[in-house]
Design a protein around this motif. Structure first.
Motif, PDB file in Angstrom:
ATOM      1  N   ASP A 131      42.378  81.704 -29.586  1.00 39.26           N
ATOM      2  CA  ASP A 131      42.076  80.384 -30.143  1.00 39.26           C
ATOM      3  C   ASP A 131      42.276  80.486 -31.650  1.00 39.26           C
ATOM      4  OD1 ASP A 131      41.114  80.114 -27.593  1.00 39.26           O
ATOM      5  OD2 ASP A 131      39.020  80.444 -28.180  1.00 39.26           O
ATOM      6  N   PRO A 132      42.389  79.343 -32.323  1.00 41.89           N
ATOM      7  CA  PRO A 132      42.518  79.407 -33.791  1.00 41.89           C
ATOM      8  C   PRO A 132      41.338  80.145 -34.435  1.00 41.89           C
ATOM      9  CG  PRO A 132      43.009  77.205 -32.993  1.00 41.89           C
ATOM     10  CD  PRO A 132      42.486  77.977 -31.815  1.00 41.89           C
ATOM     11  N   LEU A 133      41.670  81.001 -35.396  1.00 47.46           N
ATOM     12  CA  LEU A 133      40.662  81.725 -36.180  1.00 47.46           C
ATOM     13  C   LEU A 133      40.224  80.817 -37.318  1.00 47.46           C
ATOM     14  CD1 LEU A 133      42.799  84.971 -36.215  1.00 47.46           C
ATOM     15  CD2 LEU A 133      40.579  84.753 -35.087  1.00 47.46           C
ATOM     16  N   PRO A 134      39.193  81.206 -38.089  1.00 48.70           N
ATOM     17  CA  PRO A 134      38.811  80.382 -39.248  1.00 48.70           C
ATOM     18  C   PRO A 134      40.042  80.165 -40.126  1.00 48.70           C
ATOM     19  CG  PRO A 134      37.262  82.187 -38.954  1.00 48.70           C
ATOM     20  CD  PRO A 134      38.358  82.408 -37.975  1.00 48.70           C
ATOM     21  N   GLY A 135      40.251  78.920 -40.558  1.00 49.54           N
ATOM     22  CA  GLY A 135      41.441  78.638 -41.372  1.00 49.54           C
ATOM     23  C   GLY A 135      42.647  78.293 -40.515  1.00 49.54           C
ATOM     24  N   GLY A 136      42.494  78.347 -39.173  1.00 50.68           N
ATOM     25  CA  GLY A 136      43.559  77.871 -38.296  1.00 50.68           C
ATOM     26  C   GLY A 136      44.592  78.901 -37.854  1.00 50.68           C
ATOM     27  N   ALA A 137      44.488  80.135 -38.336  1.00 46.67           N
ATOM     28  CA  ALA A 137      45.473  81.156 -37.935  1.00 46.67           C
ATOM     29  C   ALA A 137      45.307  81.503 -36.456  1.00 46.67           C
ATOM     30  CB  ALA A 137      45.305  82.395 -38.794  1.00 46.67           C
ATOM     31  N   ILE A 138      46.410  81.956 -35.841  1.00 49.06           N
ATOM     32  CA  ILE A 138      46.376  82.344 -34.428  1.00 49.06           C
ATOM     33  C   ILE A 138      46.988  83.727 -34.274  1.00 49.06           C
ATOM     34  CG2 ILE A 138      47.447  81.850 -32.170  1.00 49.06           C
ATOM     35  CD1 ILE A 138      47.031  78.891 -32.786  1.00 49.06           C
ATOM     36  N   ALA A 139      46.330  84.580 -33.465  1.00 50.27           N
ATOM     37  CA  ALA A 139      46.882  85.913 -33.197  1.00 50.27           C
ATOM     38  C   ALA A 139      47.536  85.866 -31.822  1.00 50.27           C
ATOM     39  CB  ALA A 139      45.774  86.948 -33.221  1.00 50.27           C
ATOM     40  N   ARG A 140      48.767  86.452 -31.705  1.00 52.38           N
ATOM     41  CA  ARG A 140      49.432  86.463 -30.398  1.00 52.38           C
ATOM     42  C   ARG A 140      50.177  87.776 -30.179  1.00 52.38           C
ATOM     43  NH1 ARG A 140      53.327  81.875 -29.562  1.00 52.38           N
ATOM     44  NH2 ARG A 140      54.483  83.383 -28.313  1.00 52.38           N
ATOM     45  N   VAL A 141      50.417  88.071 -28.920  1.00 48.74           N
ATOM     46  CA  VAL A 141      51.122  89.292 -28.565  1.00 48.74           C
ATOM     47  C   VAL A 141      52.617  89.009 -28.530  1.00 48.74           C
ATOM     48  CG1 VAL A 141      51.459  91.064 -26.801  1.00 48.74           C
ATOM     49  CG2 VAL A 141      49.182  90.084 -27.172  1.00 48.74           C
ATOM     50  N   GLU A 142      53.363  89.742 -29.355  1.00 53.34           N
ATOM     51  CA  GLU A 142      54.828  89.770 -29.247  1.00 53.34           C
ATOM     52  C   GLU A 142      55.142  91.241 -29.059  1.00 53.34           C
ATOM     53  OE1 GLU A 142      56.525  87.797 -32.662  1.00 53.34           O
ATOM     54  OE2 GLU A 142      55.325  85.983 -32.335  1.00 53.34           O
ATOM     55  N   HIS A 143      55.153  91.656 -27.807  1.00 52.79           N
ATOM     56  CA  HIS A 143      55.144  93.086 -27.490  1.00 52.79           C
ATOM     57  C   HIS A 143      56.243  93.845 -28.247  1.00 52.79           C
ATOM     58  CE1 HIS A 143      53.840  96.541 -25.293  1.00 52.79           C
ATOM     59  NE2 HIS A 143      55.096  96.858 -25.034  1.00 52.79           N
TER      60      HIS A 143
END
Length: 334
Positions: free
Chosen positions: A310-322
């Motif tokens: 989900d969005p982190l504080p400030g709207g950033a998103i972490a995702r897996v790009e293997h």
């Protein structure tokens, strides 16, 4: 050492502590924060008594929050003591009242740092005791802090490149500083806000700690402070390992987006994975990540490709790009 009739066991203990922990090196310029309460009075008096042995150049700083009706009298009282003891005095008062205890504390450390910088002091000493350390541990424990929060009150930490904050009385209890002031006839300024139960810390001080001491263990305060001391060494070690792992795992992609290498992290224990995620978020200036956010990031170390948080504080998103975990800033579309 035995010749001085006013030399007490506290003098001997402080002298030994400063040597054992390499605090307040001989000959340094030291700014002592004095509120006028028993802890800071005990500290400045002990340091003045030890000064002939150590050769420090000392001054007193007093920060006036203007919270109480007697705040200006309190400042004048501390200034009079500095004159009596013939050491320089620096007083500052806020223009606007800090809204919270935390804001007041931040303001106080900013002011102490500024005074030290302006007048070339390399050490800033405060009168925090083992009792404060026990309170801080309990306060942070009930707020859900990890190990880092529980050991928050440390013997020293940098305030700037050249200035150290030092807490020489961390092994003494508030009871001991009170007795010392009483035996020395030191004029303690009673701070009414210290008994205001509106503040959580005061409720811990006046309600919870006495309860623990009377009902559970007479040595509760000392034991809690000792726990903080043990945790401090653990935190130092884990932080060091986490820094190393973070440097091994980090990289950036063609667009310059920071990323973490999953395989590097998979080989490491959970304690370090959590710390690396927190370091990484701090480096990206993502404010105060919560326990749950860090857990979600840790889950990405093993998650299928293209999983995201989900969005982190400030709207950033972490995702897996293997084989990477990439954090995209709030304004970028993944």
């Amino acid at each position: 050492m035995g010749m001085n009739p006013s030399w007490t066991i506290l003098h001997a203990r402080l002298h030994q502590t400063l040597r054992d922990r390499s605090l307040l090196p001989a000959g340094d310029r030291c700014l002592v924060a004095v509120s006028g309460g028993q802890d800071s009075l005990c500290l400045i008096r002990l340091l003045l008594d030890l000064q002939p042995k150590w050769g420090w150049e000392m001054a007193i700083a007093h920060c006036n929050h203007g919270w109480r009706a007697d705040a200006d009298e309190n400042a004048a009282h501390v200034q009079a003591l500095a004159q009596q003891w013939q050491i320089p005095y620096y007083g500052v008062a806020t223009q606007t009242l800090p809204p919270t205890e935390a804001a007041a504390r931040t303001w106080r450390y900013e002011q102490l740092t500024a005074i030290a910088q302006d007048h070339a002091y390399t050490q800033v000493a405060t009168g925090h005791t083992a009792s404060d350390r026990a309170e801080t541990l309990l306060y942070n424990l009930v707020r859900g802090a990890g190990m880092d929060g529980l050991q928050a009150l440390t013997w020293c930490r940098p305030l700037s490149d050249r200035i150290q904050l030092v807490r020489p009385l961390l092994a003494m209890t508030r009871e001991e500083t009170a007795r010392f002031c009483h035996e020395r006839d030191l004029p303690i300024w009673q701070d009414s806000s210290n008994s205001d139960l509106h503040y959580a810390r005061n409720r811990i001080r006046h309600t919870l700690l006495p309860l623990l001491t009377e009902q559970i263990n007479a040595q509760a305060e000392g034991h809690l402070a000792q726990t903080a001391e043990l945790l401090r060494a653990d935190v130092e070690y884990l932080s060091h390992l986490a820094e190393q792992l973070w440097h091994q795992a980090r990289g950036s992609d063609e667009q310059g987006r920071p990323r973490l290498h999953r395989t590097t992290l998979q080989a490491s224990p959970l304690a370090l994975q959590r710390r690396v995620m927190r370091l990484h978020l701090q480096a990206l200036a993502i404010p105060a990540p919560s326990y749950h956010q860090i857990e979600k990031l840790v889950a990405l170390i093993y998650a299928p490709n293209r999983s995201q948080t989900d969005p982190l504080p400030g709207g950033a998103i972490a995702r897996v790009e293997h084989p990477w975990i990439v954090i995209t800033s709030g304004d970028a579309t993944p």
